[in-house]
Design an enzyme around this catalytic site. Structure first.
Site, PDB file in Angstrom:
ATOM      1  N   LYS A   1     -16.383 -16.670  37.173  1.00 15.00           N
ATOM      2  CA  LYS A   1     -16.363 -17.366  35.600  1.00 15.00           C
ATOM      3  C   LYS A   1     -15.140 -17.870  35.572  1.00 15.00           C
ATOM      4  O   LYS A   1     -15.138 -19.380  35.357  1.00 15.00           O
ATOM      5  CB  LYS A   1     -16.496 -16.424  34.743  1.00 15.00           C
ATOM      6  CG  LYS A   1     -16.493 -16.880  33.407  1.00 15.00           C
ATOM      7  CD  LYS A   1     -16.655 -15.709  32.282  1.00 15.00           C
ATOM      8  CE  LYS A   1     -16.448 -16.140  30.960  1.00 15.00           C
ATOM      9  NZ  LYS A   1     -16.850 -15.003  30.046  1.00 15.00           N
TER      10      LYS A   1
ATOM     11  N   GLU B   1      -9.205 -11.555  44.062  1.00 17.90           N
ATOM     12  CA  GLU B   1      -9.796 -11.153  45.096  1.00 17.90           C
ATOM     13  C   GLU B   1     -10.865 -12.300  45.558  1.00 17.90           C
ATOM     14  O   GLU B   1     -11.040 -12.431  46.756  1.00 17.90           O
ATOM     15  CB  GLU B   1     -10.688  -9.977  44.707  1.00 17.90           C
ATOM     16  CG  GLU B   1     -10.034  -8.717  44.381  1.00 17.90           C
ATOM     17  CD  GLU B   1      -9.589  -8.497  42.934  1.00 17.90           C
ATOM     18  OE1 GLU B   1      -9.233  -9.559  42.306  1.00 17.90           O
ATOM     19  OE2 GLU B   1      -9.269  -7.461  42.484  1.00 17.90           O
TER      20      GLU B   1
ATOM     21  N   GLY C   1     -18.609 -11.603  31.517  1.00 21.58           N
ATOM     22  CA  GLY C   1     -18.880 -11.300  33.164  1.00 21.58           C
ATOM     23  C   GLY C   1     -19.934 -10.218  33.231  1.00 21.58           C
ATOM     24  O   GLY C   1     -20.962 -10.411  34.008  1.00 21.58           O
ATOM     25  N   ARG C   2     -19.846  -9.121  32.648  1.00 20.34           N
ATOM     26  CA  ARG C   2     -20.821  -8.078  33.034  1.00 20.34           C
ATOM     27  C   ARG C   2     -22.112  -8.464  32.301  1.00 20.34           C
ATOM     28  O   ARG C   2     -23.071  -7.234  32.304  1.00 20.34           O
ATOM     29  CB  ARG C   2     -20.459  -6.715  32.426  1.00 20.34           C
ATOM     30  CG  ARG C   2     -19.881  -6.645  30.934  1.00 20.34           C
ATOM     31  CD  ARG C   2     -18.920  -5.505  30.600  1.00 20.34           C
ATOM     32  NE  ARG C   2     -18.524  -5.472  29.461  1.00 20.34           N
ATOM     33  CZ  ARG C   2     -17.155  -6.318  29.226  1.00 20.34           C
ATOM     34  NH1 ARG C   2     -16.688  -6.922  29.849  1.00 20.34           N
ATOM     35  NH2 ARG C   2     -16.796  -6.063  27.996  1.00 20.34           N
TER      36      ARG C   2
ATOM     37  N   GLU D   1     -16.923  -0.715  30.793  1.00 25.71           N
ATOM     38  CA  GLU D   1     -15.867  -1.758  30.276  1.00 25.71           C
ATOM     39  C   GLU D   1     -16.173  -2.094  28.957  1.00 25.71           C
ATOM     40  O   GLU D   1     -15.365  -2.941  28.470  1.00 25.71           O
ATOM     41  CB  GLU D   1     -16.297  -3.051  31.195  1.00 25.71           C
ATOM     42  CG  GLU D   1     -15.099  -3.909  31.389  1.00 25.71           C
ATOM     43  CD  GLU D   1     -15.147  -4.849  32.723  1.00 25.71           C
ATOM     44  OE1 GLU D   1     -14.990  -4.460  33.824  1.00 25.71           O
ATOM     45  OE2 GLU D   1     -15.573  -5.973  32.425  1.00 25.71           O
TER      46      GLU D   1
ATOM     47  N   HIS E   1     -29.531  17.300  45.635  1.00 25.96           N
ATOM     48  CA  HIS E   1     -28.906  18.151  46.804  1.00 25.96           C
ATOM     49  C   HIS E   1     -27.305  17.839  46.775  1.00 25.96           C
ATOM     50  O   HIS E   1     -26.840  18.285  47.583  1.00 25.96           O
ATOM     51  CB  HIS E   1     -29.531  17.736  47.991  1.00 25.96           C
ATOM     52  CG  HIS E   1     -31.024  17.779  48.234  1.00 25.96           C
ATOM     53  ND1 HIS E   1     -31.636  18.951  48.699  1.00 25.96           N
ATOM     54  CD2 HIS E   1     -32.107  16.945  47.581  1.00 25.96           C
ATOM     55  CE1 HIS E   1     -32.863  18.531  48.274  1.00 25.96           C
ATOM     56  NE2 HIS E   1     -33.239  17.853  47.943  1.00 25.96           N
TER      57      HIS E   1
ATOM     58  N   LYS F   1      -5.394  -7.757  36.689  1.00 22.38           N
ATOM     59  CA  LYS F   1      -5.318  -8.974  37.312  1.00 22.38           C
ATOM     60  C   LYS F   1      -3.541  -9.411  37.339  1.00 22.38           C
ATOM     61  O   LYS F   1      -3.168  -9.888  38.112  1.00 22.38           O
ATOM     62  CB  LYS F   1      -6.019  -9.722  36.635  1.00 22.38           C
ATOM     63  CG  LYS F   1      -7.580  -9.665  36.736  1.00 22.38           C
ATOM     64  CD  LYS F   1      -8.474 -10.849  36.246  1.00 22.38           C
ATOM     65  CE  LYS F   1      -9.932 -10.481  36.484  1.00 22.38           C
ATOM     66  NZ  LYS F   1     -11.027 -11.701  35.846  1.00 22.38           N
TER      67      LYS F   1
END
Ligand code: G6Q
Length: 546
Positions: free
Chosen positions: A206, A212, A267-268, A353, A384, A512
Site C-alpha cells: 500500500k 521487508e 491493509g488487513r 491488529e 491431537h 517499522k
C-alpha cells in the site's frame, strides 16, 4: 460517548453474569429441546449454531441492549457511507465499497467511489485474462507460469489465505508463491522453485515503503537482471499494487503496470482491492467476483438484519460476553477444512491488529479488556495437539468451529469422519464428563476399585466450555467471501462496543520505525545508546557480521 462500564446495559450484564455463571449448558439443553432453534441463525449459506454457549434468553436480550446502546447499526452506516471513522488517521473505512456492484453509487467528496473501484477492477481483470490465457509473454516469449506475490501483513495474509482456501478453483498451470519475510530464506526458497523466463512478480505494498517488501523486491529484481533479462524486460515481469505512484515509478516499474487502490482501504481489509490481484490470477475473474458478491451479501445482512438474527452482531457480542465477564483472554478458531489452514493466521491479523487497543476514541485509557488473543489450527490436527488444554485446562477458551457440509474432495468416508469429529468436539466441550461417569466407565472396563479411585479424577471433564459452530453449505468463492466479511464485521461490532478505533495500527508503525535505527547500527557497527540488553545483543551479533 458514555463510558462503557457506566451503561445500564453493562451494569445489567454484570448482575446477570453473577446469576448465570454457574449454569451448566448440559442442564440448559435438557430443559429446552428447542435450544438449537432458539440459538441459531442463517445467512449467506452459513448456519451459525450458538446454542452451545453459556447463555440464556436474557443474556442475549441484555447483550442486544448493549449493542443498541452502542448504536452498532448507526455506526455501521457511518462506516458504509464513508465518514472518517478512522479518526486517528482521519480516513474513511470503505472495504465495503470494494464489493459494491457496478452501478451502485457512493459519493465521497463529489466522486462516485464505486465507479473508481470498478475501473481498477476492470484493469486488473484485463491483466488477469492476459496472464491466464498465455497472451502475456515473458522476455523470452514464454507464457507466465509462476506468480510471486511480494508483500507482508495485509498485503500478504489475505491473498495467501484465499489462494489456499480456493485451490479447487485455481488454474493449476499457474503456480502461486508468496514471499513476505525479510529473512532471505523465504525469497531464496521461492526463487529456487521458479524459472526466470516464466515468472511474474507482484510487488504488493500500500505504502511502497515497507522495509521487508522493498528489500525482497530489490533482491528479486537483481535476481531477474542477473539472468539474460535487461532493464526493459522488467515491464513484462514486474507489476505493482500500491497507492504510491511515485515510489512505484522510482523502483522502476512502469506505472501502466501499477494497480492502484486508496487510503480508505486498510491493509488487513484489502484483499478485495487490487491487493487481491494474486487471487484473481489464481482463480480467475469470475470466481473473484463471486467472492466479492458473497462479501457484499454479508455486508447487506449486517446492515439490514435485526440484531437477533445478525451473525456478526451475535458473534461479536458473545466475544464480549466471554472476554469481559468470564475473563476469557484467548479464543480459538478451528476450521475443519484443510483448505482453510491459513484462516486462523489471517484472522489473527484482522482481529488482533484491529482490536488490540487500550485507548478509547476519546483518548482515555480503557478500564476493561479489549481484543482477546486469537489462535488456532485446522481440525482434526488440533485435536491431537492443543485441544487437551481446551477440554481440561484451567482457562475458559471459547471456540469457533468452521466446517463445510459438502466437501470439495468427497473421497470415501473422509468427509463424514471430519464432520463427526467436528460435531463431537463441540458436544464433548459442552457436556464434559462427570466423576460418576468416569467411574462407571472405568468399572465397565474391569478396573479395580483402587484403580478407579486413582484414575477417575483425571478422566473428569468439567464441560460447560463454549463454542460456536459455523456450518457452511460448501466452501466456495461466494461462501468464503461471506465468511471473511462476517469476521470483519464481528471485529467492527466489538470495536464499537469497546469504543476503540479498530482501523489504525500504531503498534505496526512503531515496529517499522524501530528497526531502521537498529539496522543502521548493525550496518555501520556504530552502536548507539540503548539499555544493556539491547546493546549486548547488538554487540554479540556484530561479532558474526562482516
Ligand atoms: C494492515 C497493516 C499492516 C500492513 C503491512 C504492509 O492493516 O497496516 O499489516 O498491511 O505493514 O504494509 P504495506 O502494504 O504498506 O507494505
Amino acid at each position: 460517548m458514555h463510558k462503557l462500564t457506566e451503561l445500564p446495559a453493562w451494569r445489567d450484564l454484570q448482575s446477570h453474569y453473577a446469576e448465570v455463571k454457574e449454569l451448566q449448558m448440559r442442564d440448559l439443553f435438557a430443559q429446552d429441546d428447542r435450544r438449537f432453534d432458539n440459538f441459531s441463525a442463517t445467512a449467506c449459506g452459513i448456519l451459525l449454531d450458538y446454542s452451545k454457549n453459556r447463555i440464556v434468553q436474557r443474556t442475549m436480550d441484555l447483550l442486544i441492549s448493549l449493542a443498541q446502546a452502542r448504536n452498532i447499526a448507526t455506526e455501521a452506516n457511518r462506516m458504509y457511507s464513508g465518514e472518517h471513522i478512522n479518526a486517528t488517521e482521519d480516513r474513511s473505512v470503505l472495504h465495503t465499497a470494494l464489493r459494491m456492484p457496478r452501478g451502485d453509487r457512493l459519493e465521497i467528496d463529489g466522486v462516485n467511489v464505486v465507479d473508481a473501484v470498478h475501473e481498477v477492477a476492470a484493469q486488473s481483470a484485463q491483466f488477469t485474462d492476459k496472464i491466464r490465457s498465455g497472451e502475456w509473454r515473458g522476455f523470452t516469449g514464454k507464457p507466465i507460469r509462476h506468480i510471486v506475490n511480494i508483500g507482508i501483513g495485509g498485503s500478504d495474509l489475505g491473498p495467501l489465505m484465499v489462494c489456499e482456501a480456493l485451490k479447487p478453483w485455481q488454474q493449476r498451470e499457474l503456480q502461486m508463491h508468496f514471499v513476505s519475510n525479510v529473512d532471505g530464506t523465504h525469497l531464496a526458497e521461492v526463487l529456487a522453485a521458479v524459472d526466470v523466463e516464466s515468472t511474474l512478480f507482484i510487488i504488493a505494498s500500500k505504502t511502497f515503503t515497507t522495509l521487508e517488501t522493498l528489500a525482497n523486491a530489490h533482491t528479486a529484481r537483481n535476481w531477474f537482471l542477473d539472468s539474460q533479462a535487461t532493464e526493459k524486460d522488467i515491464a513484462s515481469h514486474f507489476v505493482a499494487v500500491s497507492t504510491n505512484k511515485e515510489a512505484v515509478s522510482e523502483f522502476g516499474i512502469d506505472t501502466r503496470n501499477m494497480f492502484r487502490f486508496w487510503d480508505w482501504v486498510g491493509g488487513r481489509y484489502s484483499l478485495w482491492s487490487s491487493i487481491g490481484l494474486s487471487i484473481r490470477l489464481a482463480i480467475g475473474n469470475q470466481n473473484f467476483d463471486a467472492m466479492l458478491n458473497g462479501a457484499h451479501e454479508m455486508d447487506r445482512h449486517f446492515i439490514e438484519t435485526d440484531y437477533r438474527s445478525n451473525l456478526p452482531v451475535i458473534m461479536g457480542l458473545l466475544g464480549v460476553w466471554y472476554g469481559n465477564f468470564f475473563n476469557a483472554r484467548t479464543c480459538v478458531v478451528a476450521p475443519y477444512d484443510q483448505y482453510l489452514h491459513r484462516f486462523p493466521a489471517y484472522l489473527q491479523q484482522l482481529d488482533m491488529e484491529s482490536n488490540g487497543k487500550s485507548v478509547a476514541m476519546d483518548g482515555s485509557s480503557v478500564e476493561y479488556s479489549t481484543g482477546a488473543v486469537l489462535w488456532g489450527e485446522p481440525g482434526t490436527n488440533g485435536q491431537h495437539a492443543f485441544f487437551q488444554l481446551i477440554h481440561q485446562g484451567t482457562d475458559l477458551i471459547p471456540a469457533d468451529f468452521i466446517v463445510p457440509a459438502v466437501s470439495q474432495n468427497p473421497i470415501g468416508g473422509h468427509h463424514k469422519m471430519l464432520l463427526a469429529n467436528c460435531i463431537a468436539q463441540t458436544e464433548a466441550l459442552m457436556k464434559g464428563k462427570t466423576l460418576e461417569e468416569a467411574r462407571s466407565e472405568l468399572a465397565a472396563s474391569g478396573q479395580s476399585p483402587a484403580a478407579i479411585d486413582a484414575i477417575a479424577p483425571h478422566k473428569v471433564f468439567s464441560g460447560n466450555r463454549p463454542s460456536n459452530t459455523l456450518l457452511l453449505e460448501e466452501l466456495t468463492p461466494e461462501t468464503l467471501g461471506s465468511l471473511i466479511a462476517l469476521y470483519e464485521h464481528k471485529v467492527f461490532v466489538q470495536g464499537k462496543i469497546w469504543g476503540i478505533n479498530s482501523f489504525d495500527q500504531w503498534g505496526v508503525e512503531l515496529g517499522k520505525q524501530l528497526a531502521s535505527t537498529v539496522l543502521q547500527e548493525l550496518e555501520t557497527g556504530d552502536i548507539g545508546s540503548h539499555d544493556n540488553s539491547t546493546t549486548g545483543l547488538l554487540r554479540y551479533c556484530s561479532g558474526f557480521l562482516d
